[in-house]
Design a protein around this motif. Structure first.
Motif, PDB file in Angstrom:
ATOM      1  N   ALA A   1       5.436   2.306  -4.025  1.00 29.36           N
ATOM      2  CA  ALA A   1       4.522   3.315  -4.564  1.00 29.36           C
ATOM      3  C   ALA A   1       4.288   3.111  -6.061  1.00 29.36           C
ATOM      4  CB  ALA A   1       5.074   4.709  -4.307  1.00 29.36           C
ATOM      5  N   LEU A   2       5.339   2.733  -6.782  1.00 24.18           N
ATOM      6  CA  LEU A   2       5.225   2.560  -8.228  1.00 24.18           C
ATOM      7  C   LEU A   2       4.561   1.248  -8.602  1.00 24.18           C
ATOM      8  CD1 LEU A   2       8.746   3.878  -9.341  1.00 24.18           C
ATOM      9  CD2 LEU A   2       6.585   5.125  -9.238  1.00 24.18           C
ATOM     10  N   PHE A   3       4.746   0.216  -7.776  1.00 21.55           N
ATOM     11  CA  PHE A   3       4.204  -1.112  -8.064  1.00 21.55           C
ATOM     12  C   PHE A   3       3.448  -1.650  -6.840  1.00 21.55           C
ATOM     13  CE2 PHE A   3       8.070  -0.494 -10.553  1.00 21.55           C
ATOM     14  CZ  PHE A   3       7.596  -0.711 -11.844  1.00 21.55           C
ATOM     15  N   PRO A   4       2.399  -0.964  -6.419  1.00 19.91           N
ATOM     16  CA  PRO A   4       1.700  -1.366  -5.185  1.00 19.91           C
ATOM     17  C   PRO A   4       1.100  -2.761  -5.264  1.00 19.91           C
ATOM     18  CG  PRO A   4       0.424   0.256  -6.413  1.00 19.91           C
ATOM     19  CD  PRO A   4       1.780   0.216  -7.048  1.00 19.91           C
ATOM     20  N   GLU A   5       0.780  -3.226  -6.463  1.00 18.37           N
ATOM     21  CA  GLU A   5       0.183  -4.552  -6.610  1.00 18.37           C
ATOM     22  C   GLU A   5       1.184  -5.674  -6.366  1.00 18.37           C
ATOM     23  OE1 GLU A   5       2.017  -3.566 -10.585  1.00 18.37           O
ATOM     24  OE2 GLU A   5       0.952  -2.459  -8.999  1.00 18.37           O
ATOM     25  N   ARG A   6       2.480  -5.347  -6.288  1.00 17.02           N
ATOM     26  CA  ARG A   6       3.509  -6.375  -6.131  1.00 17.02           C
ATOM     27  C   ARG A   6       4.082  -6.432  -4.725  1.00 17.02           C
ATOM     28  NH1 ARG A   6       6.554  -5.162 -11.905  1.00 17.02           N
ATOM     29  NH2 ARG A   6       5.007  -6.194 -13.218  1.00 17.02           N
ATOM     30  N   VAL A   7       3.657  -5.558  -3.840  1.00 17.63           N
ATOM     31  CA  VAL A   7       4.216  -5.519  -2.487  1.00 17.63           C
ATOM     32  C   VAL A   7       3.111  -5.824  -1.484  1.00 17.63           C
ATOM     33  CG1 VAL A   7       5.453  -4.148  -0.778  1.00 17.63           C
ATOM     34  CG2 VAL A   7       5.906  -3.800  -3.216  1.00 17.63           C
ATOM     35  N   GLU A   8       3.319  -6.886  -0.702  1.00 18.31           N
ATOM     36  CA  GLU A   8       2.310  -7.303   0.268  1.00 18.31           C
ATOM     37  C   GLU A   8       2.470  -6.600   1.609  1.00 18.31           C
ATOM     38  OE1 GLU A   8       2.546 -11.621   0.275  1.00 18.31           O
ATOM     39  OE2 GLU A   8       0.912 -11.642  -1.198  1.00 18.31           O
ATOM     40  N   ARG A   9       3.703  -6.416   2.044  1.00 18.38           N
ATOM     41  CA  ARG A   9       3.981  -5.689   3.288  1.00 18.38           C
ATOM     42  C   ARG A   9       5.319  -4.984   3.142  1.00 18.38           C
ATOM     43  NH1 ARG A   9       0.889  -6.649   7.906  1.00 18.38           N
ATOM     44  NH2 ARG A   9      -0.777  -8.154   7.528  1.00 18.38           N
TER      45      ARG A   9
ATOM     46  N   TRP B   1       4.285   8.230  -1.206  1.00 17.79           N
ATOM     47  CA  TRP B   1       3.866   7.498  -0.014  1.00 17.79           C
ATOM     48  C   TRP B   1       2.355   7.266  -0.022  1.00 17.79           C
ATOM     49  CZ3 TRP B   1       6.808  11.496   3.467  1.00 17.79           C
ATOM     50  CH2 TRP B   1       8.186  11.327   3.293  1.00 17.79           C
ATOM     51  N   GLN B   2       1.600   8.238  -0.529  1.00 16.36           N
ATOM     52  CA  GLN B   2       0.139   8.118  -0.571  1.00 16.36           C
ATOM     53  C   GLN B   2      -0.324   7.013  -1.514  1.00 16.36           C
ATOM     54  OE1 GLN B   2      -1.152  12.076  -1.586  1.00 16.36           O
ATOM     55  NE2 GLN B   2      -0.264  12.968   0.270  1.00 16.36           N
ATOM     56  N   ALA B   3       0.535   6.606  -2.449  1.00 13.52           N
ATOM     57  CA  ALA B   3       0.168   5.570  -3.414  1.00 13.52           C
ATOM     58  C   ALA B   3       0.417   4.163  -2.901  1.00 13.52           C
ATOM     59  CB  ALA B   3       0.938   5.781  -4.724  1.00 13.52           C
ATOM     60  N   ILE B   4       1.096   4.035  -1.759  1.00 15.89           N
ATOM     61  CA  ILE B   4       1.398   2.711  -1.203  1.00 15.89           C
ATOM     62  C   ILE B   4       0.129   2.132  -0.588  1.00 15.89           C
ATOM     63  CG2 ILE B   4       2.753   1.464   0.517  1.00 15.89           C
ATOM     64  CD1 ILE B   4       4.927   3.598   0.171  1.00 15.89           C
ATOM     65  N   GLN B   5      -0.212   0.930  -0.998  1.00 15.62           N
ATOM     66  CA  GLN B   5      -1.476   0.322  -0.580  1.00 15.62           C
ATOM     67  C   GLN B   5      -1.321  -0.710   0.533  1.00 15.62           C
ATOM     68  OE1 GLN B   5      -3.288  -1.239  -4.148  1.00 15.62           O
ATOM     69  NE2 GLN B   5      -3.295   0.748  -5.178  1.00 15.62           N
ATOM     70  N   CYS B   6      -0.145  -1.279   0.684  1.00 11.04           N
ATOM     71  CA  CYS B   6       0.043  -2.371   1.644  1.00 11.04           C
ATOM     72  C   CYS B   6       0.242  -1.825   3.060  1.00 11.04           C
ATOM     73  CB  CYS B   6       1.254  -3.210   1.236  1.00 11.04           C
ATOM     74  SG  CYS B   6       2.832  -2.331   1.374  1.00 11.04           S
ATOM     75  N   PRO B   7       0.110  -2.694   4.071  1.00 14.64           N
ATOM     76  CA  PRO B   7       0.473  -2.285   5.434  1.00 14.64           C
ATOM     77  C   PRO B   7       1.952  -1.913   5.519  1.00 14.64           C
ATOM     78  CG  PRO B   7      -0.796  -4.317   5.454  1.00 14.64           C
ATOM     79  CD  PRO B   7      -0.438  -4.060   4.023  1.00 14.64           C
TER      80      PRO B   7
END
Length: 293
Positions: free
Chosen positions: A117-125, A232-238
């Motif tokens: 959630a804090l670093f959505p750009e760094r998590v792919e899945r 949880w709403q900020a998480i962008q990955c699958p």
């Protein structure tokens, strides 16, 4: 994906907030990074069987959380989720600050969801095994008590931990037998393996777990805390949320928490409890490989 021969893991260390923290690197440098995060009162070696399979296609990295395994203990018992998220962030930077895939269980899952959630750009899945924390029903039951009473209960708990000290066992086999009483769905072989790698002998001939027993008292931040649905709403990955059909944990598809995730699915594993990845490893790996593909 790049594929290499699988060998045993290498022990490595990184630093976070004054602590020297340990992780296992299963090799295959240059492949996509997959981080496996263990649950509370566990250690990195509980993932060995699964890490060995995944390391043919991934650079599998498995940390010992602070206060666990071969990582430093935190003086003062700083073991809340908020204390551990910076450790995961430091590990990702230490690995080259590349995008990562996270697979995490229980306490580790809670840490991983906060990080994603804090670093959505760094998590792919993100695969979370029963790691969303307390269900809405459990939170409601907890909050029937005033916050003052909850906090007093926590103070009493940590004082008791200080006075009681850690548990000890006459042998690794005795500890494994106790672990099987707690989780009868584990195989005896795995229970003995977990204890063998997760304990150390003491001067008086006993055996104790490597984890800091004060980890059990890390509940002050949970007193009357709100559900972290905004994170949880900020998480962008699958996201893959996995639950054991026989677990005590509440299924987010049934209790309403799933709606807070933009791109999540829930999988229930039959004949499995909270440690479903150990209870049904082949079924777990089938779901995980499908998700990672």
């Amino acid at each position: 994906m790049q594929t290499t021969a699988v060998t045993g893991p290498q022990s490595r260390f990184f630093h976070s907030r004054g602590l020297r923290l340990h992780y296992l690197d299963w090799g295959n440098a240059g492949a996509p990074v997959l981080i496996l995060v263990h649950g509370g009162l566990e250690h990195a070696r509980v993932w060995d069987q699964l890490a060995r399979q995944l390391s043919a296609d991934w650079q599998v990295v498995v940390p010992d959380l602070r206060g666990h395994g071969d990582s430093d203990w935190s003086s003062g018992g700083a073991y809340a989720i908020a204390d551990m998220v910076p450790d995961l962030a430091a590990l990702v930077v230490d690995l080259g600050d590349r995008p990562v895939t996270l697979v995490a269980h229980s306490l580790g899952g809670n840490i991983a969801t906060h990080y994603a959630a804090l670093f959505p750009e760094r998590v792919e899945r993100l695969c979370v095994i029963e790691g969303l924390g307390s269900s809405p029903a459990v939170r409601a039951k907890r909050d029937e008590k005033p916050r003052r009473e909850q906090l007093r209960d926590w103070v009493d708990k940590v004082r008791d931990l200080d006075q009681r000290g850690p548990s000890s066992y006459p042998s690794v086999a005795a500890a494994a037998a106790r672990l099987l009483e707690h989780d009868p769905l584990l195989s005896r072989e795995l229970a003995e393996y977990v204890c063998e790698h997760g304990m150390r002998p003491t001067a008086d001939g006993q055996w104790r777990w490597k984890y800091d027993h004060l980890v059990r008292g890390a509940g002050a931040a949970e007193v009357a805390s709100v559900e972290p649905s905004d994170l949880w709403q900020a998480i962008q990955c699958p996201v893959l949320l996995m639950y054991g059909a026989g677990s005590w944990a509440s299924n987010p598809e049934q209790d309403g928490r799933l709606r807070h995730f933009a791109r999540a699915e829930v999988v229930t594993v039959e004949q499995a409890g909270h440690n479903l990845h150990h209870h049904q490893p082949e079924m777990f790996m089938a779901h995980l490989r499908r998700f990672l593909a």
